[in-house]
Design a protein around this motif. Structure first.
Motif, PDB file in Angstrom:
ATOM      1  N   ALA A   1       0.836  -1.208   0.000  1.00  0.00           N
ATOM      2  CA  ALA A   1       0.000   0.000   0.000  1.00  0.00           C
ATOM      3  C   ALA A   1       0.868   1.254   0.000  1.00  0.00           C
ATOM      4  O   ALA A   1       0.498   2.280  -0.603  1.00  0.00           O
ATOM      5  N   GLU A   2       2.025   1.199   0.673  1.00  0.00           N
ATOM      6  CA  GLU A   2       2.939   2.341   0.658  1.00  0.00           C
ATOM      7  C   GLU A   2       3.607   2.496  -0.713  1.00  0.00           C
ATOM      8  O   GLU A   2       3.846   3.618  -1.173  1.00  0.00           O
ATOM      9  N   LEU A   3       3.904   1.384  -1.375  1.00  0.00           N
ATOM     10  CA  LEU A   3       4.417   1.462  -2.748  1.00  0.00           C
ATOM     11  C   LEU A   3       3.354   2.012  -3.683  1.00  0.00           C
ATOM     12  O   LEU A   3       3.648   2.778  -4.609  1.00  0.00           O
ATOM     13  N   GLN A   4       2.093   1.633  -3.452  1.00  0.00           N
ATOM     14  CA  GLN A   4       0.997   2.153  -4.269  1.00  0.00           C
ATOM     15  C   GLN A   4       0.909   3.670  -4.165  1.00  0.00           C
ATOM     16  O   GLN A   4       0.622   4.358  -5.154  1.00  0.00           O
ATOM     17  N   HIS A   5       1.178   4.201  -2.988  1.00  0.00           N
ATOM     18  CA  HIS A   5       1.162   5.648  -2.784  1.00  0.00           C
ATOM     19  C   HIS A   5       2.138   6.344  -3.725  1.00  0.00           C
ATOM     20  O   HIS A   5       1.865   7.411  -4.263  1.00  0.00           O
ATOM     21  N   GLU A   6       3.298   5.717  -3.947  1.00  0.00           N
ATOM     22  CA  GLU A   6       4.279   6.289  -4.871  1.00  0.00           C
ATOM     23  C   GLU A   6       3.744   6.277  -6.299  1.00  0.00           C
ATOM     24  O   GLU A   6       3.934   7.235  -7.060  1.00  0.00           O
ATOM     25  N   ALA A   7       3.054   5.188  -6.663  1.00  0.00           N
ATOM     26  CA  ALA A   7       2.522   5.068  -8.013  1.00  0.00           C
ATOM     27  C   ALA A   7       1.401   6.066  -8.272  1.00  0.00           C
ATOM     28  O   ALA A   7       1.285   6.620  -9.381  1.00  0.00           O
TER      29      ALA A   7
ATOM     30  N   PHE B   1      10.428   0.171   4.708  1.00  0.00           N
ATOM     31  CA  PHE B   1       9.122  -0.464   4.906  1.00  0.00           C
ATOM     32  C   PHE B   1       7.975   0.520   4.678  1.00  0.00           C
ATOM     33  O   PHE B   1       6.961   0.177   4.078  1.00  0.00           O
ATOM     34  N   THR B   2       8.130   1.750   5.133  1.00  0.00           N
ATOM     35  CA  THR B   2       7.084   2.766   4.942  1.00  0.00           C
ATOM     36  C   THR B   2       7.234   3.487   3.608  1.00  0.00           C
ATOM     37  O   THR B   2       6.444   4.374   3.293  1.00  0.00           O
ATOM     38  N   ASN B   3       8.270   3.101   2.844  1.00  0.00           N
ATOM     39  CA  ASN B   3       8.559   3.715   1.542  1.00  0.00           C
ATOM     40  C   ASN B   3       8.695   5.238   1.645  1.00  0.00           C
ATOM     41  O   ASN B   3       8.160   5.985   0.832  1.00  0.00           O
ATOM     42  N   GLY B   4       9.414   5.676   2.675  1.00  0.00           N
ATOM     43  CA  GLY B   4       9.666   7.100   2.859  1.00  0.00           C
ATOM     44  C   GLY B   4       8.506   7.874   3.438  1.00  0.00           C
ATOM     45  O   GLY B   4       8.573   9.106   3.557  1.00  0.00           O
ATOM     46  N   ASN B   5       7.436   7.162   3.852  1.00  0.00           N
ATOM     47  CA  ASN B   5       6.274   7.853   4.406  1.00  0.00           C
ATOM     48  C   ASN B   5       6.598   8.586   5.696  1.00  0.00           C
ATOM     49  O   ASN B   5       5.886   9.510   6.095  1.00  0.00           O
TER      50      ASN B   5
ATOM     51  N   HIS C   1       4.557  16.482   1.805  1.00  0.00           N
ATOM     52  CA  HIS C   1       3.499  17.480   1.594  1.00  0.00           C
ATOM     53  C   HIS C   1       4.074  18.809   1.112  1.00  0.00           C
ATOM     54  O   HIS C   1       3.390  19.565   0.424  1.00  0.00           O
ATOM     55  N   LEU C   2       5.301  19.086   1.472  1.00  0.00           N
ATOM     56  CA  LEU C   2       5.942  20.307   0.995  1.00  0.00           C
ATOM     57  C   LEU C   2       6.195  20.230  -0.509  1.00  0.00           C
ATOM     58  O   LEU C   2       5.934  21.199  -1.241  1.00  0.00           O
ATOM     59  N   MET C   3       6.678  19.072  -0.981  1.00  0.00           N
ATOM     60  CA  MET C   3       6.954  18.878  -2.417  1.00  0.00           C
ATOM     61  C   MET C   3       6.403  17.510  -2.838  1.00  0.00           C
ATOM     62  O   MET C   3       7.140  16.523  -2.933  1.00  0.00           O
ATOM     63  N   PRO C   4       5.078  17.420  -3.098  1.00  0.00           N
ATOM     64  CA  PRO C   4       4.430  16.131  -3.392  1.00  0.00           C
ATOM     65  C   PRO C   4       4.959  15.443  -4.641  1.00  0.00           C
ATOM     66  O   PRO C   4       4.815  14.220  -4.764  1.00  0.00           O
ATOM     67  N   ASN C   5       5.532  16.187  -5.571  1.00  0.00           N
ATOM     68  CA  ASN C   5       6.014  15.586  -6.816  1.00  0.00           C
ATOM     69  C   ASN C   5       7.501  15.248  -6.778  1.00  0.00           C
ATOM     70  O   ASN C   5       8.092  14.921  -7.808  1.00  0.00           O
ATOM     71  N   LEU C   6       8.090  15.336  -5.596  1.00  0.00           N
ATOM     72  CA  LEU C   6       9.499  14.987  -5.454  1.00  0.00           C
ATOM     73  C   LEU C   6       9.628  13.473  -5.304  1.00  0.00           C
ATOM     74  O   LEU C   6       8.930  12.874  -4.475  1.00  0.00           O
ATOM     75  N   PRO C   7      10.478  12.807  -6.111  1.00  0.00           N
ATOM     76  CA  PRO C   7      10.675  11.363  -5.942  1.00  0.00           C
ATOM     77  C   PRO C   7      10.974  11.022  -4.485  1.00  0.00           C
ATOM     78  O   PRO C   7      11.742  11.727  -3.813  1.00  0.00           O
ATOM     79  N   LEU C   8      10.370   9.952  -3.998  1.00  0.00           N
ATOM     80  CA  LEU C   8      10.440   9.649  -2.570  1.00  0.00           C
ATOM     81  C   LEU C   8      11.864   9.398  -2.076  1.00  0.00           C
ATOM     82  O   LEU C   8      12.165   9.662  -0.908  1.00  0.00           O
ATOM     83  N   GLU C   9      12.734   8.905  -2.962  1.00  0.00           N
ATOM     84  CA  GLU C   9      14.104   8.671  -2.515  1.00  0.00           C
ATOM     85  C   GLU C   9      14.869   9.969  -2.292  1.00  0.00           C
ATOM     86  O   GLU C   9      15.956   9.968  -1.709  1.00  0.00           O
TER      87      GLU C   9
END
Length: 317
Positions: A79-85, A268-272, A279-287
């Motif tokens: 579900a956390e990976l889905q958030h990235e997608a 595990f939280t995929n950077g959550n 929230h500051l930069m929602p389009n920034l790649p999570l890594e």
């Protein structure tokens, strides 16, 4: 420039300007999605889930328990990976994001289309009374005073995720009847119906396999991991994001929390855990969120040095 009655600048407008300027100053952190990296994360999730399935189907009780726990944790991780997608940050292709997002949400009965539509509105409306989240936990942010019994009910509702499952059943019914969804366009409604029908198909297929093998396969590899492990783990991951923060304040440094955790939990939280940064930069790649954290950490109002620190303080409240 808008002024307040006394001629001063409206604090909300001033804050918005400051956040906009900060985002502009951090634009050097932006980069294109690295599909190969997401594919590795996806593959590891599939591998660990497969191992969990093999262990859970062994005729030894402790193997089954261990397998159920591992599968459930991987459902929550998916579900956390889905958030990235759904942010279109997994791949450059929107279709690839959608296909992977649908697959990742299926184990937890999450419609990719419904989650994406609700989550984009959450990013837009956070800090206002209009804010709503896809996962309904009742008292979402801990604003209401409760008796001990009321608090027990609230926490039970949150960690069992009963609202999510009830909503899935209701939306599945609407999907089978071909109805649109309130507040969604005809296109999004079609996609939500598609997602629910795919989940139903998977449930029926695994049920048929269980029947043909005269076994409880669906119970051990899906239902028990979902309800006993994935739901509570997912709720625990989401709880710190905004709970107890200033959710009627538009400032992402005030309405969201960041937790500086170890590498395993960050994976595990995929950077959550870097949620202020997201929230500051929602389009920034999570890594890249840890890099942004290093730039803005002194501004964050709600910060914890690890999940143990956060939940320990929560329990002592």
């Amino acid at each position: 420039m808008d002024m307040t009655a006394g001629g001063a600048v409206d604090p909300a407008i001033e804050n918005h300007q400051q956040v906009s300027e900060l985002r502009a100053a951090m634009k050097h952190l932006r980069s294109e999605p690295r599909g190969w990296l997401f594919s590795l994360k996806f593959s590891l999730c599939v591998l660990l889930t497969t191992i969990g399935v093999l262990v859970a189907l062994q005729p030894v009780w402790w193997c089954r328990v261990a397998g159920v726990v591992l599968i459930g944790c991987m459902f929550a991780h998916a579900a956390e990976l889905q958030h990235e997608a759904l942010h279109n940050l997994a791949y450059r292709s929107r279709r690839a994001n959608a296909v992977s997002g649908i697959a990742l949400g299926l184990p937890m009965l999450i419609s990719f289309a419904a989650y994406k539509a609700a989550h984009m509105r959450h990013h837009r409306d956070l800090g206002t009374p209009m804010n709503r989240e896809f996962f309904d936990y009742g008292d979402q942010y801990g604003r209401e005073e409760r008796s001990k019994l009321g608090a027990f009910v609230d926490w039970s509702v949150r960690f069992t995720m009963v609202h999510h499952y009830a909503l899935f059943v209701a939306n599945l019914g609407r999907s089978l009847l071909g109805r649109d969804f309130s507040g969604e366009s005809a296109r999004v409604s079609r996609r939500i119906r598609r997602d629910h029908r795919l989940v139903l198909g998977a449930l029926l297929a695994l049920s048929a396999l269980s029947w043909s093998l005269d076994s409880m396969v669906i119970v051990w590899v899906w239902l028990l991991p979902l309800f006993l492990v994935a739901g509570p783990v997912h709720a625990a991951i989401e709880l710190p994001e905004h709970f107890g923060c200033e959710t009627l304040n538009r400032d992402p440094f005030a309405n969201t929390r960041t937790i500086r955790s170890n590498r395993i939990l960050t994976w595990f939280t995929n950077g959550n855990n870097f949620h202020v940064e997201h929230h500051l930069m929602p389009n920034l790649p999570l890594e890249r969120l840890p890099d942004l954290h290093n730039e803005v950490q002194d501004r964050i109002r709600y910060f914890n040095r690890g999940y143990l620190d956060y939940f320990g303080k929560l329990l002592r409240r």
